[in-house]
Scaffold this active site. Sequence first.
Site, PDB file in Angstrom:
ATOM      1  N   LYS A   1       0.774  -1.305  -0.126  1.00 29.01           N
ATOM      2  CA  LYS A   1       0.044   0.091  -0.090  1.00 29.01           C
ATOM      3  C   LYS A   1       0.871   1.314  -0.014  1.00 29.01           C
ATOM      4  O   LYS A   1       0.683   2.260  -0.747  1.00 29.01           O
ATOM      5  CB  LYS A   1      -0.963  -0.172   1.116  1.00 29.01           C
ATOM      6  CG  LYS A   1      -1.897   1.197   1.371  1.00 29.01           C
ATOM      7  CD  LYS A   1      -3.182   0.934   2.205  1.00 29.01           C
ATOM      8  CE  LYS A   1      -2.907   0.649   3.650  1.00 29.01           C
ATOM      9  NZ  LYS A   1      -2.591   2.118   4.464  1.00 29.01           N
ATOM     10  N   SER A   2       1.852   1.154   0.789  1.00 29.09           N
ATOM     11  CA  SER A   2       2.820   2.559   1.022  1.00 29.09           C
ATOM     12  C   SER A   2       3.342   2.961  -0.383  1.00 29.09           C
ATOM     13  O   SER A   2       3.496   3.864  -0.760  1.00 29.09           O
ATOM     14  CB  SER A   2       3.937   2.471   2.010  1.00 29.09           C
ATOM     15  OG  SER A   2       3.224   2.129   3.333  1.00 29.09           O
TER      16      SER A   2
ATOM     17  N   GLY B   1      -4.673   8.317   5.674  1.00 29.17           N
ATOM     18  CA  GLY B   1      -3.637   9.031   6.268  1.00 29.17           C
ATOM     19  C   GLY B   1      -2.512   9.200   5.450  1.00 29.17           C
ATOM     20  O   GLY B   1      -1.746  10.292   5.397  1.00 29.17           O
TER      21      GLY B   1
ATOM     22  N   ARG C   1      -7.970  12.527  12.644  1.00 30.61           N
ATOM     23  CA  ARG C   1      -6.589  12.267  12.778  1.00 30.61           C
ATOM     24  C   ARG C   1      -5.572  13.451  13.084  1.00 30.61           C
ATOM     25  O   ARG C   1      -5.898  14.489  12.077  1.00 30.61           O
ATOM     26  CB  ARG C   1      -6.247  11.313  11.765  1.00 30.61           C
ATOM     27  CG  ARG C   1      -6.856   9.867  12.040  1.00 30.61           C
ATOM     28  CD  ARG C   1      -6.604   8.832  11.140  1.00 30.61           C
ATOM     29  NE  ARG C   1      -5.131   8.452  11.160  1.00 30.61           N
ATOM     30  CZ  ARG C   1      -4.466   7.637  10.405  1.00 30.61           C
ATOM     31  NH1 ARG C   1      -5.182   7.146   9.300  1.00 30.61           N
ATOM     32  NH2 ARG C   1      -3.048   7.052  10.501  1.00 30.61           N
TER      33      ARG C   1
ATOM     34  N   SER D   1       7.989   8.731  12.179  1.00 31.56           N
ATOM     35  CA  SER D   1       6.699   8.617  11.273  1.00 31.56           C
ATOM     36  C   SER D   1       7.005   8.575   9.735  1.00 31.56           C
ATOM     37  O   SER D   1       7.606   9.924   9.207  1.00 31.56           O
ATOM     38  CB  SER D   1       5.592   9.607  11.603  1.00 31.56           C
ATOM     39  OG  SER D   1       4.894   9.750  10.374  1.00 31.56           O
TER      40      SER D   1
ATOM     41  N   GLN E   1       5.047   9.221   7.263  1.00 33.01           N
ATOM     42  CA  GLN E   1       4.182  10.104   6.806  1.00 33.01           C
ATOM     43  C   GLN E   1       4.527  11.586   6.822  1.00 33.01           C
ATOM     44  O   GLN E   1       4.527  12.224   6.262  1.00 33.01           O
ATOM     45  CB  GLN E   1       2.631   9.845   7.291  1.00 33.01           C
ATOM     46  CG  GLN E   1       2.140   8.492   6.703  1.00 33.01           C
ATOM     47  CD  GLN E   1       0.752   8.125   7.150  1.00 33.01           C
ATOM     48  OE1 GLN E   1       0.271   9.158   8.152  1.00 33.01           O
ATOM     49  NE2 GLN E   1       0.146   7.151   6.993  1.00 33.01           N
TER      50      GLN E   1
ATOM     51  N   ASP F   1       2.074  -1.123  12.088  1.00 36.01           N
ATOM     52  CA  ASP F   1       0.847  -1.754  11.424  1.00 36.01           C
ATOM     53  C   ASP F   1       0.526  -2.893  11.907  1.00 36.01           C
ATOM     54  O   ASP F   1      -0.693  -3.399  11.530  1.00 36.01           O
ATOM     55  CB  ASP F   1       0.811  -1.350   9.854  1.00 36.01           C
ATOM     56  CG  ASP F   1       0.648   0.065   9.683  1.00 36.01           C
ATOM     57  OD1 ASP F   1       0.260   0.785  10.332  1.00 36.01           O
ATOM     58  OD2 ASP F   1       1.104   0.350   8.400  1.00 36.01           O
TER      59      ASP F   1
ATOM     60  N   LYS G   1      -4.246   5.923  14.789  1.00 35.69           N
ATOM     61  CA  LYS G   1      -4.339   5.351  13.442  1.00 35.69           C
ATOM     62  C   LYS G   1      -5.504   5.291  13.011  1.00 35.69           C
ATOM     63  O   LYS G   1      -6.629   6.218  13.641  1.00 35.69           O
ATOM     64  CB  LYS G   1      -3.887   3.874  13.754  1.00 35.69           C
ATOM     65  CG  LYS G   1      -2.356   3.727  14.000  1.00 35.69           C
ATOM     66  CD  LYS G   1      -1.518   4.230  12.846  1.00 35.69           C
ATOM     67  CE  LYS G   1       0.017   4.508  13.211  1.00 35.69           C
ATOM     68  NZ  LYS G   1       0.846   4.965  12.014  1.00 35.69           N
TER      69      LYS G   1
ATOM     70  N   ARG H   1      -7.481  -2.878   9.761  1.00 38.91           N
ATOM     71  CA  ARG H   1      -6.620  -3.774  10.487  1.00 38.91           C
ATOM     72  C   ARG H   1      -7.198  -4.541  11.443  1.00 38.91           C
ATOM     73  O   ARG H   1      -6.837  -5.720  12.044  1.00 38.91           O
ATOM     74  CB  ARG H   1      -4.929  -3.221  10.740  1.00 38.91           C
ATOM     75  CG  ARG H   1      -4.324  -2.849   9.587  1.00 38.91           C
ATOM     76  CD  ARG H   1      -2.954  -2.709   9.791  1.00 38.91           C
ATOM     77  NE  ARG H   1      -2.348  -1.873   8.543  1.00 38.91           N
ATOM     78  CZ  ARG H   1      -2.037  -2.227   7.270  1.00 38.91           C
ATOM     79  NH1 ARG H   1      -2.563  -3.492   6.929  1.00 38.91           N
ATOM     80  NH2 ARG H   1      -1.839  -1.364   6.445  1.00 38.91           N
TER      81      ARG H   1
END
Length: 433
Positions: free
Chosen positions: A22-23, A94, A122, A167, A169, A315, A342, A388
Amino acid sequence: MARLTVGTTQVLTGETIIPGDKSISHRSIMLGSIARGKTVIKHFLPSDDCLHTMQCFRQLGITIEYTPEQVVVHGRGLLGLTESENVLDVGNSGTTIRLISGILSGQPFSSILNGDESIRRRPMQRVTKPLQQMGARITGRQAANFAPLAIYGGDLQAITYETPVASAQIKSGILLAGLYAPGWTEVREPAQSRNHTELMLTGFQVPVEQGNGWVRVKGQQELQACPINVPGDISSAAFLLVAASIVPDGQLLLKNVGLNPSRTGIIEVLNAMGARIQIENIRTSAGEQFGDISVESRPLQGVSIGGDLIPRLIDEIPILAVAAACARGVTEIRDAAELKVKESNRIATVVAEFSKLGVDIVELPDGLRINGQNALHGVVCESHGDHRIALSLAIAGLVAKGETVINDAECVAVSFPDFHQVLRKLGGEVVLS
Ligand code: S3P
C-alpha cells in the site's frame, strides 16, 4: 453493511501471491505524477486507499491509465499539476493526506483536502506545522490540526526538521515539499521509519542523502519516470503469517513479499515467539527487497517488545496481539502510543474487541499486555471502521470456538480487497456477506 463470518479452521495450506504494498503503491502514483515521462507500475494495489490517491491526481490534471495488468501514469513534471475544481477526497487514507499535503505545498494554486470521519479525527499538525515553516499557507480546524485542510502553496524554503515522532508520513510529507524548495531539505527522526519515499526518489533520479537518523533531499530537480515493480505488502502477509502459525495444521507459501528492513519487525518478533518462518528467493528491485516466505504452525510463546522496533511493525500490532493471545505466557507491547492515532484508537479497539472473544488483555498507556492461551470463543464484534482491526479479528476467529462475526467489514478493502477469497482458497472458513 458488509460482515465477515469466520468459522473454526483446522487446516491452512497452499501458496498465494501477496497483493501489492500500500505504501509503495501510493508513492508510485504520487512520484509518477510529478515526474517527466510515463511511469509504468506493476502489481499496484487497487485498494480503496490507493484508488483515492489515484483519483486525487486525476483531479490535479494527471492522466492515469489503470488495467488489472498495470497502471500507467503520464507525469507532467514537477510543476505540471493543475488546480482541482473540486475538493480532493483522501477517503480513509492518512498516507494520502499527509504526503499530498507536501506536494500541494509546492504548487502555485489552492487545494482543499478532506476525507472520511476517521481522517477528520486524525492529527495533521505533525505535517502542516513543518510545511507552514517551509512557507506554505495551510488552514484547517484547530490551527490546521484537522481536515478539511486548505493549502495555498507557493514559494517554499528548505528546512531541517527534527520530528518528535518516528513517522514515514511526516518525513515523506516534508521531503516531498522539499522537492519544490531550493537546496537541501532534511528530516531527522528519533527512530527509523519506513524509507520507501527515499528509495523511490532515488529511483526517479533525485539526489537523496541519508545517515543515522537523518535523510535529506535536493529540491528543484526534475524527477525522471521509471518503471516500478510493487512488492507484496508485508503488512497484508502478516495476517497469513499469524494465521498459519496458530491454526492446528498450517503450512503456507507467501510469494512476492516486500522485505524492506524498515518493515520486517513482524518477522523478527514472530521468530522470537517461536514461529517457523523461512525466507527464500530474495531479490531487489529499485532498492526494495522482496522474497517468498514459508510458514508452518508452531507453538508460540509470549514476548516483550518496544523501542526502535515499534516503527518497524507499527501496523502489525493488532495481528501480533492475535499471535500473543495464542502464545504461552505474557506478551507486552510498549512505546506504541502512536496506535491511538491510527484509523481507530487501536489500543482501545483491540482491547474492546479482543476481550469479547475471551482474550485476557489490558490497555497500557503506551501499549498492550496480553496473557496468552485463554480459550477464544466466537462472538459478534465490530471493526470500528478500521481495516486492520477487521482483518485481525477474522484471523482470531479461525482459532475461536464457534462462529465469529465481524460487523462493518467493508473496510478490509482499504488494504486487502480480496482477503476473504485469498483466505478461503487456502482453507479458511470465511464468508463475506
Ligand atoms: C505509512 C506510514 C505509517 C503507517 C501507515 C502507512 C506510510 O504511518 O502506519 O499505515 O505509507 O508512510 P506513520 O507515518 O503515521 O507512522
